[in-house]
Design a protein around this motif. Structure first.
Motif, PDB file in Angstrom:
ATOM      1  N   ASN A  66       0.835  -1.202   0.000  1.00 54.28           N
ATOM      2  CA  ASN A  66       0.000   0.000   0.000  1.00 54.28           C
ATOM      3  C   ASN A  66       0.876   1.261   0.000  1.00 54.28           C
ATOM      4  O   ASN A  66       2.075   1.215   0.250  1.00 54.28           O
ATOM      5  CB  ASN A  66      -1.006  -0.012   1.153  1.00 54.28           C
ATOM      6  N   SER A  68       1.159   3.714   1.980  1.00 53.25           N
ATOM      7  CA  SER A  68       1.779   4.179   3.229  1.00 53.25           C
ATOM      8  C   SER A  68       3.136   3.532   3.482  1.00 53.25           C
ATOM      9  O   SER A  68       3.877   3.974   4.350  1.00 53.25           O
ATOM     10  CB  SER A  68       0.840   3.898   4.407  1.00 53.25           C
ATOM     11  N   GLN A  69       3.487   2.512   2.725  1.00 53.13           N
ATOM     12  CA  GLN A  69       4.768   1.830   2.930  1.00 53.13           C
ATOM     13  C   GLN A  69       5.853   2.286   1.966  1.00 53.13           C
ATOM     14  O   GLN A  69       6.922   1.690   1.899  1.00 53.13           O
ATOM     15  CB  GLN A  69       4.576   0.316   2.804  1.00 53.13           C
TER      16      GLN A  69
END
Length: 122
Positions: A66, A68-69
């Motif tokens: 995702n 956010s990583q």
């Protein structure tokens, strides 16, 4: 994949990771061939394989890759991909060994029927 690689090394590793999923068609064909004499078992096995693959593909990118990583360079996704590759290798070896055992047993069954003089349709 776990260290900070160069752009070329990262691209090569991502291509190799993607190649793991190209084996899906081979696995489906292999399962279809292994269970060719039992239609009911084949339909259940192929349906379960299809259900599992759709579930994995559906949630794989959401859980492991995702947005956010991005800062961690998808460390969790890389670890998961290494684990899946290892799991695929172990599963492939196990299925191959079971296939050899099944073919050996079927070969003994065919010889038994032929020795008894009965007609076989194998």
């Amino acid at each position: 994949m776990l260290a900070q690689p160069s752009r070329a090394a990262q691209f090569t590793a991502l291509i190799m990771n993607g190649c793991q999923f190209a084996g899906q068609t081979v696995m489906f064909a292999w399962a279809n061939d292994l269970i060719r004499r039992d239609d009911a078992k084949r339909s259940i096995v192929i349906a379960c394989m299809n259900m599992f693959s759709v579930a994995v593909y559906l949630f794989w990118s959401l859980l492991f890759y995702n947005a956010s990583q991005v800062e961690s360079n998808w460390y969790e996704g890389n670890c998961a991909m290494i684990a899946m590759g290892t799991f695929l290798l172990v599963t492939t070896i196990a299925v191959y060994l079971l296939q050899r055992r099944q073919e050996k047993q079927e070969g003994m069954t065919v010889r038994t029927y032929e020795a008894a003089g009965e007609k076989t349709d194998f």
